[in-house]
Design a protein around this motif. Structure first.
Motif, PDB file in Angstrom:
ATOM      1  N   SER A  28     114.025 112.974  52.765  1.00 49.23           N
ATOM      2  CA  SER A  28     114.932 112.018  53.120  1.00 49.23           C
ATOM      3  C   SER A  28     114.224 111.242  53.700  1.00 49.23           C
ATOM      4  N   ARG A  29     112.889 111.312  54.464  1.00 49.96           N
ATOM      5  CA  ARG A  29     111.867 110.206  54.944  1.00 49.96           C
ATOM      6  C   ARG A  29     112.138 108.517  54.349  1.00 49.96           C
ATOM      7  N   LEU A  30     112.669 109.760  52.676  1.00 45.54           N
ATOM      8  CA  LEU A  30     112.307 107.788  51.734  1.00 45.54           C
ATOM      9  C   LEU A  30     114.208 107.738  51.989  1.00 45.54           C
ATOM     10  N   ALA A  31     114.929 108.624  51.704  1.00 41.45           N
ATOM     11  CA  ALA A  31     116.428 108.665  51.545  1.00 41.45           C
ATOM     12  C   ALA A  31     117.552 108.056  52.850  1.00 41.45           C
ATOM     13  N   SER A  32     117.047 108.424  53.707  1.00 42.98           N
ATOM     14  CA  SER A  32     117.477 108.410  55.004  1.00 42.98           C
ATOM     15  C   SER A  32     116.830 106.226  55.372  1.00 42.98           C
ATOM     16  N   PRO A  33     116.060 105.960  55.361  1.00 46.89           N
ATOM     17  CA  PRO A  33     115.324 104.195  56.040  1.00 46.89           C
ATOM     18  C   PRO A  33     116.760 103.356  54.686  1.00 46.89           C
ATOM     19  N   LEU A  34     116.612 104.006  53.083  1.00 44.73           N
ATOM     20  CA  LEU A  34     116.984 103.684  51.915  1.00 44.73           C
ATOM     21  C   LEU A  34     118.793 103.437  52.405  1.00 44.73           C
ATOM     22  N   LEU A  35     118.786 104.492  52.537  1.00 49.38           N
ATOM     23  CA  LEU A  35     120.288 104.479  52.805  1.00 49.38           C
ATOM     24  C   LEU A  35     121.130 103.477  54.179  1.00 49.38           C
ATOM     25  N   SER A  36     120.087 103.589  54.659  1.00 49.93           N
ATOM     26  CA  SER A  36     120.109 102.755  56.171  1.00 49.93           C
ATOM     27  C   SER A  36     120.367 101.437  55.402  1.00 49.93           C
ATOM     28  N   MET A  37     119.355 101.015  54.710  1.00 50.83           N
ATOM     29  CA  MET A  37     119.496  99.134  54.288  1.00 50.83           C
ATOM     30  C   MET A  37     120.408  98.557  53.651  1.00 50.83           C
ATOM     31  N   VAL A  88     116.778 101.094  42.942  1.00 50.46           N
ATOM     32  CA  VAL A  88     115.544 101.582  42.932  1.00 50.46           C
ATOM     33  C   VAL A  88     114.640 102.281  43.310  1.00 50.46           C
ATOM     34  N   SER A  89     114.488 103.835  43.902  1.00 50.37           N
ATOM     35  CA  SER A  89     113.958 104.671  44.031  1.00 50.37           C
ATOM     36  C   SER A  89     112.355 105.449  42.867  1.00 50.37           C
ATOM     37  N   CYS A  90     111.017 105.683  42.974  1.00 54.59           N
ATOM     38  CA  CYS A  90     110.356 105.934  42.380  1.00 54.59           C
ATOM     39  C   CYS A  90     109.414 106.816  43.705  1.00 54.59           C
ATOM     40  N   THR A  91     110.328 108.005  44.221  1.00 51.73           N
ATOM     41  CA  THR A  91     108.935 109.195  45.502  1.00 51.73           C
ATOM     42  C   THR A  91     108.039 109.999  44.282  1.00 51.73           C
ATOM     43  N   GLU A  92     106.940 109.249  45.506  1.00 49.52           N
ATOM     44  CA  GLU A  92     105.347 110.228  44.841  1.00 49.52           C
ATOM     45  C   GLU A  92     105.094 110.054  43.213  1.00 49.52           C
ATOM     46  N   ALA A  93     105.340 108.989  42.603  1.00 50.20           N
ATOM     47  CA  ALA A  93     105.241 108.719  40.662  1.00 50.20           C
ATOM     48  C   ALA A  93     104.286 107.815  40.304  1.00 50.20           C
ATOM     49  N   ILE A  94     104.436 106.423  41.320  1.00 48.13           N
ATOM     50  CA  ILE A  94     103.448 105.260  41.181  1.00 48.13           C
ATOM     51  C   ILE A  94     102.125 105.284  41.246  1.00 48.13           C
ATOM     52  N   GLU A  95     101.564 107.071  41.462  1.00 48.60           N
ATOM     53  CA  GLU A  95     100.649 107.335  41.633  1.00 48.60           C
ATOM     54  C   GLU A  95      99.474 107.868  40.327  1.00 48.60           C
ATOM     55  N   HIS A  96     100.760 107.535  39.336  1.00 46.83           N
ATOM     56  CA  HIS A  96     100.846 108.827  38.012  1.00 46.83           C
ATOM     57  C   HIS A  96     100.105 107.392  36.697  1.00 46.83           C
ATOM     58  N   ALA A 118     112.472 101.523  46.318  1.00 47.12           N
ATOM     59  CA  ALA A 118     112.337 102.241  47.736  1.00 47.12           C
ATOM     60  C   ALA A 118     111.337 103.194  47.203  1.00 47.12           C
ATOM     61  N   LEU A 119     109.571 103.016  47.392  1.00 42.19           N
ATOM     62  CA  LEU A 119     108.641 103.996  47.044  1.00 42.19           C
ATOM     63  C   LEU A 119     107.829 104.556  48.017  1.00 42.19           C
ATOM     64  N   VAL A 168     106.608 105.912  52.845  1.00 40.92           N
ATOM     65  CA  VAL A 168     106.994 105.205  52.259  1.00 40.92           C
ATOM     66  C   VAL A 168     107.088 103.401  52.485  1.00 40.92           C
ATOM     67  N   VAL A 169     107.576 102.883  51.640  1.00 36.38           N
ATOM     68  CA  VAL A 169     107.457 101.216  51.504  1.00 36.38           C
ATOM     69  C   VAL A 169     108.999 100.835  50.680  1.00 36.38           C
ATOM     70  N   ILE A 170     110.053  99.951  51.358  1.00 37.75           N
ATOM     71  CA  ILE A 170     110.778  99.558  51.129  1.00 37.75           C
ATOM     72  C   ILE A 170     110.997  97.929  51.068  1.00 37.75           C
ATOM     73  N   PHE A 171     111.223  97.166  49.695  1.00 38.55           N
ATOM     74  CA  PHE A 171     111.179  95.921  49.242  1.00 38.55           C
ATOM     75  C   PHE A 171     112.741  95.822  49.032  1.00 38.55           C
ATOM     76  N   LYS A 172     112.620  93.843  49.734  1.00 37.60           N
ATOM     77  CA  LYS A 172     114.259  93.877  49.121  1.00 37.60           C
ATOM     78  C   LYS A 172     114.188  92.826  48.009  1.00 37.60           C
ATOM     79  N   LYS A 173     115.267  92.333  47.769  1.00 36.46           N
ATOM     80  CA  LYS A 173     114.542  90.755  46.796  1.00 36.46           C
ATOM     81  C   LYS A 173     115.418  90.079  47.708  1.00 36.46           C
ATOM     82  N   ARG A 174     115.188  89.346  48.652  1.00 37.16           N
ATOM     83  CA  ARG A 174     116.174  87.943  48.685  1.00 37.16           C
ATOM     84  C   ARG A 174     116.990  87.513  47.610  1.00 37.16           C
TER      85      ARG A 174
END
Length: 176
Positions: A28-37, A88-96, A118-119, A168-174
């Motif tokens: 939810s640390r990622l889901a909540s801010p993602l959904l709010s955006m 697109v979300s990616c939780t605890e995977a980019i480090e792999h 959202a990462l 948590v890092v969230i990027f948005k395309k302009r």
């Protein structure tokens, strides 16, 4: 570096179940801010690297989002990577990732205009503390990121950037 079989064996040890309330709280640390955006019409998402228990996709479906999942071991569905998404979300995977630049470019191509990436990953703070950092000790963790890395990527690729939590890092395309 681990073989694919050794890597999957490590992942199979994870106990990330759909009914795990602690795991739900963690995600939810990622889901909540993602959904709010997301605007109401931004309904389609991809959980990239979902693992064996795609709880984040389940949570986002509960919030009314249409979700696809992709994972090289647990959901290797090529069709999921052949369409466009609002997020697109990616939780605890980019480090792999062996070559995170490859996935980065894929994600940007998967996103619709004004799409959100959202990462979730731990970020290291400085090279002096890296030596004692527990996160690097996982043999499947081979790529590590600093806040400045994400700031560079956002600037280079003309993305808006937010850090809603320490991991948590969230990027948005302009809109271009």
């Amino acid at each position: 570096m681990l073989t694919a079989e050794q890597e999957k064996a490590q992942y199979d040890l994870h106990q990330n179940q759909l009914d795990d309330l602690g795991y739900r709280k963690f995600l939810s640390r990622l889901a909540s801010p993602l959904l709010s955006m997301l605007r109401p019409e931004q309904n389609t998402g991809l959980d990239f690297g979902c693992g064996p228990g795609p709880l984040l996709a389940h949570m986002l479906r509960e919030a009314g989002k249409e979700m696809q999942v992709w994972d090289p071991f647990y959901a290797p569905e090529p069709k999921a990577l052949q369409r466009k998404y609002h997020f697109v979300s990616c939780t605890e995977a980019i480090e792999h990732f062996i070559n995170p630049a490859k996935e980065w470019h894929l994600w940007l191509n998967l996103l619709l205009p004004e799409g959100v990436l959202a990462l979730m990953t731990k970020r290291y703070t400085d090279k002096n503390s890296f030596h004692n950092w527990h996160y690097k000790n996982d043999p499947t963790h081979i790529s590590f990121f600093h806040q400045r890395t994400f700031e560079f990527l956002a600037q280079r690729d003309r993305l808006e950037l937010e850090f809603p939590a320490d991991d948590v890092v969230i990027f948005k395309k302009r809109n271009t």
